[in-house]
Enzyme design. Sequence first.
Site, PDB file in Angstrom:
ATOM      1  N   CYS A 170      10.644  -4.396  -6.988  1.00 55.91           N
ATOM      2  CA  CYS A 170      10.228  -5.786  -7.137  1.00 55.91           C
ATOM      3  C   CYS A 170       8.732  -5.964  -6.916  1.00 55.91           C
ATOM      4  O   CYS A 170       8.146  -6.958  -7.346  1.00 55.91           O
ATOM      5  CB  CYS A 170      11.003  -6.684  -6.172  1.00 55.91           C
ATOM      6  SG  CYS A 170      10.804  -6.226  -4.437  1.00 55.91           S
ATOM      7  N   ASN A 171       8.105  -5.009  -6.264  1.00 57.66           N
ATOM      8  CA  ASN A 171       6.675  -5.128  -5.980  1.00 57.66           C
ATOM      9  C   ASN A 171       5.843  -3.995  -6.571  1.00 57.66           C
ATOM     10  O   ASN A 171       4.659  -3.868  -6.248  1.00 57.66           O
ATOM     11  CB  ASN A 171       6.438  -5.138  -4.462  1.00 57.66           C
ATOM     12  CG  ASN A 171       7.020  -6.368  -3.813  1.00 57.66           C
ATOM     13  OD1 ASN A 171       6.671  -7.481  -4.169  1.00 57.66           O
ATOM     14  ND2 ASN A 171       7.935  -6.170  -2.874  1.00 57.66           N
ATOM     15  N   GLU A 190       7.976   0.300   5.565  1.00 55.91           N
ATOM     16  CA  GLU A 190       9.380  -0.018   5.249  1.00 55.91           C
ATOM     17  C   GLU A 190      10.050   1.207   4.626  1.00 55.91           C
ATOM     18  O   GLU A 190       9.434   1.970   3.895  1.00 55.91           O
ATOM     19  CB  GLU A 190       9.454  -1.242   4.335  1.00 55.91           C
ATOM     20  CG  GLU A 190       8.710  -1.112   3.009  1.00 55.91           C
ATOM     21  CD  GLU A 190       9.593  -0.641   1.876  1.00 55.91           C
ATOM     22  OE1 GLU A 190      10.790  -0.445   2.111  1.00 55.91           O
ATOM     23  OE2 GLU A 190       9.064  -0.467   0.779  1.00 55.91           O
ATOM     24  N   GLU A 198      12.878   1.417   2.625  1.00 50.46           N
ATOM     25  CA  GLU A 198      13.644   1.333   1.387  1.00 50.46           C
ATOM     26  C   GLU A 198      12.977   2.065   0.230  1.00 50.46           C
ATOM     27  O   GLU A 198      13.643   2.622  -0.635  1.00 50.46           O
ATOM     28  CB  GLU A 198      13.847  -0.136   1.000  1.00 50.46           C
ATOM     29  CG  GLU A 198      14.750  -0.334  -0.208  1.00 50.46           C
ATOM     30  CD  GLU A 198      14.940  -1.802  -0.546  1.00 50.46           C
ATOM     31  OE1 GLU A 198      15.616  -2.075  -1.547  1.00 50.46           O
ATOM     32  OE2 GLU A 198      14.414  -2.656   0.185  1.00 50.46           O
TER      33      GLU A 198
END
Length: 454
Positions: free
Chosen positions: A47-48, A116, A118
């Site tokens: 998404c980023n 993070e 993920e």
Amino acid sequence: MLICLSASHKNSSFDVLEKLSVGANDTAGGILERHPTLVGAVVVATCNRFEAYLDLDEPLGSSPLMAVHAAIDGVSASTGVAVDVLRATLDLVHGSSVAEHLFAVTSGLESVVVGEGEIAGQVRRSLEQARLSRTTSPELERLFQRASQTSRGVKNRTGIGAAGRSLVRLALELAESRITDWAQIRVLLIGTGRYAGASLAALRDLGAEDVRVYSPSGRAHKFATSHQITAVAESGFAIEAAEADLILTCTTADTHVIDAALLRSGRALSLQLPAAEARTLPSCPITDAATEIPRRLIIDLGLPRNVDPDVTDLAGVELLDLETIRIHAPLEELNATSDARLLVGRAARKFSAVAEEQSLAPAVVALRSYIFDILDGEIERARNRGDNSEQTEAALRHLAGVLLHTPMVRSRELAREGEQAAFLTGLDALFDIQVELPAAGSAATIAEIGPAAS
């Protein structure tokens, strides 16, 4: 030669990233169809982030210009994003920098929330998708496998996992001692960019339910819709800021979006509202830990500052900015990112050194073949003269090994120094051996690429 075309939250708008993610699964194959020297492609899309890692089979000194332009055309065809937009958006990473970039990405150092976890799984699944699509290559396999190993090492050897909760969670942990019930407080989130999603996730993890969002750039409605929260319009911003129990700012605005004057005017406007619309303040007080006096808390994660320090002149307003948060943060968490980047840099240098050494492999094989062909001929002549002793053959083979030792060492040294041409020139001059090396485009030629170059 390895190349990465990269769009992320750092250099691209949400709209472009969203479009790039839609056609990501078919992008790798589309890229490879565009140019014969593109022999491998792995696409990482989140998404980023959207990144295409490419393996170019180019001879020494060749320009990768046409292949990179072809790859951009392939991305455009698969995603519908215009070529000129891609050239203006995509950063180009090339050569030895590709490994360091991917290793940093996989370790969470380039994420919206640093550290993070993920992203490591997303990178791993990207390689698996490339395998299923048959678009990977041996060099990309080696790159991505080493990236996963580096990520695990970084997580195990640094505090990056804790730091990965980031300044957002550190700030909220500081606020938690003042808040009795997160479900009852009214939160105003200012910003929809880099930290907004992470901030909202952290607030929800703590139990916050009444969260509203305001965007100085006018993106609040879209962000609110996608995250199921309430958008605040420009006309209601001052009142909302005055009525919020907690304000968390994370916008890239280069001017203050909150100051004492805004809060005063918002309070005055709030008092003029009809009784049915006015909010009784405070609904769920944030209390000072020592005095239990009701407080309003503002967390400023902006750099430059989003909040004017003069807000603390108002009674009951407390400000936590980056400087304050860093003072209270555990030292090992602040050092974790630096430690992680040192490990990433070391792993990238090791990866590149191995790759450089392997770049002369065809020349080394050619030299060894030349020497051993001569050796086998001499052994055969000795046998024809009646000398079948194992000692003679062993002595000749030992001599060949001794003679090859120095050229083998020099080949590794020259390769690490980027002086492959010197080794090739020596082979040609001394032994009349000509070798053309694949996949060794020079960094100088990258400068020709233009807008996409980083």
